[in-house]
Design an enzyme around this catalytic site. Sequence first.
Site, PDB file in Angstrom:
ATOM      1  N   HIS A  36      -3.592   6.959   2.696  1.00  0.00           N
ATOM      2  CA  HIS A  36      -3.999   5.624   2.256  1.00  0.00           C
ATOM      3  C   HIS A  36      -5.351   5.316   2.870  1.00  0.00           C
ATOM      4  CE1 HIS A  36      -4.184   1.460   1.363  1.00  0.00           C
ATOM      5  NE2 HIS A  36      -3.837   1.047   2.569  1.00  0.00           N
ATOM      6  N   CYS A  66       0.810  -1.222   0.000  1.00  0.00           N
ATOM      7  CA  CYS A  66       0.000   0.000   0.000  1.00  0.00           C
ATOM      8  C   CYS A  66       0.841   1.269   0.000  1.00  0.00           C
ATOM      9  CB  CYS A  66      -0.936  -0.003   1.202  1.00  0.00           C
ATOM     10  SG  CYS A  66      -1.954  -1.492   1.319  1.00  0.00           S
ATOM     11  N   ASN A 123     -10.140  -0.522   0.622  1.00  0.00           N
ATOM     12  CA  ASN A 123      -8.674  -0.471   0.550  1.00  0.00           C
ATOM     13  C   ASN A 123      -8.233  -0.984  -0.819  1.00  0.00           C
ATOM     14  OD1 ASN A 123      -5.911  -0.917   0.765  1.00  0.00           O
ATOM     15  ND2 ASN A 123      -6.018  -1.729   2.834  1.00  0.00           N
TER      16      ASN A 123
END
Length: 332
Positions: free
Chosen positions: A257, A117, A287
Site C-alpha cells: 500500500h 486501504c 495514497n
Amino acid sequence: MNSSLKPVGILGTGKYVPEKVLTNFELEQMVDTNDEWIVTRTGIRERRIASAEQASSDLAYEASKIALKNAGVTPEEIDLIIVATVTPDMAFPSTACILQDKLGAKKAAAFDLSAACSGFIYSLANAANFIATGTYKYALVVGAECLSKITDYTDRNTCILFGDGAGAVVLGEVPEGRGFKSFELGADGTGGPLLNVAAGGSRCPASPQSLEGKQHFIFMAGSEVFKFAVRIMGSAAEEALRKAGIDKSEVDLLVPHQANIRIIQSALQKLNLSEDKCMINLDKYGNVSAGSIPIALAEAAESGRVKEGDCLVLVGFGGGLTWGASVLVWGK
C-alpha cells in the site's frame, strides 16, 4: 489453499488515474507546508485529482476495460464484480452495480467492500475463494477511490497525502503452481477512531452541524496510525509468507500500500528486501486507499517488473483498523 481447490490467479491488470495533477508546490499555495517537508516525511511529490464530473465508478470503468482486455475476457463472461472503496458514488446502489451496468457485465453478481486501504486485499480473498470452489469462473476486482472528494484542503496534515485513481484485476483459474498461495486478513476495531470519516452514516447523518464541524472529511491521528502501520505491514507480510510456506529470500517483488515511504521502508527492512524488489509509485499518486495496490500492481505488470513464476507479496493497512497480505506466484 486446500489442494482440492482450483488454483486462482490474476489473468489481467489495468489502471486509470485522472488527468489533473496536484503538486506539492501547488499545495504550498493552499496550506502551510512545503515540498521538501512533504517529500522527506512521506515520499509524495504529486497526486491525481478527479474532475467535478468524475466519480469512483468512472475511474473503475476505465481501469476495468484495460484489465479485461489484458485478460482476454469479455464483460459478458464476468461472474462477479467486487469494488473496494471508501468513496462510493452513493450509499446505494453499490458502485459495483453501477460499474456492472457501465461495462455491460449482465450476468455478474456485484457488491462493494469497505475495508479502507486494505479493501483490495480483502476483495481478492473473497473473489479467489469463489473461483477456487468452482462457484464462479471469472471475477473482476477493483480498487477505486475519489479521496479528493472527502479531503479537507485546509488541513495540512491530511491534504498532502491523498489522491484519486483506480486499479483493476481479472481473476480466474491458472495452472498448478501459479496463483494465490495465501491470504492474511486482520482487523482491530478499537483503532476505528484513529482514521475515519465521522459523518454521513446512520450514527451521524448529514446536518448543518456536521458540515460546520467538517465531519464529512477524512480525520487521521497521524502518529498513532503511523506506528500501527510500521508494526503491521511487515508482520502481515511475514504471516502470509509463513502460511504459503515461502521464505523471505524467495520474494521477487513486494507490492505494498502506497501510504508513506517510511512505512514501506520499514516493511522492506523486516522482510530483508532491497528497494529494487519493491514497487513504489506513491511519489506520483500519493495514497489512493483501496486503489493503491492494484494501481502499483498494474504499473509493475506494464513495465515488465513481474514475469512468469515470480513470487509477489501484496500487503496493506487501513482504517478499521484493518490489514491484509497475500502471496502470489505470477502466471496464467
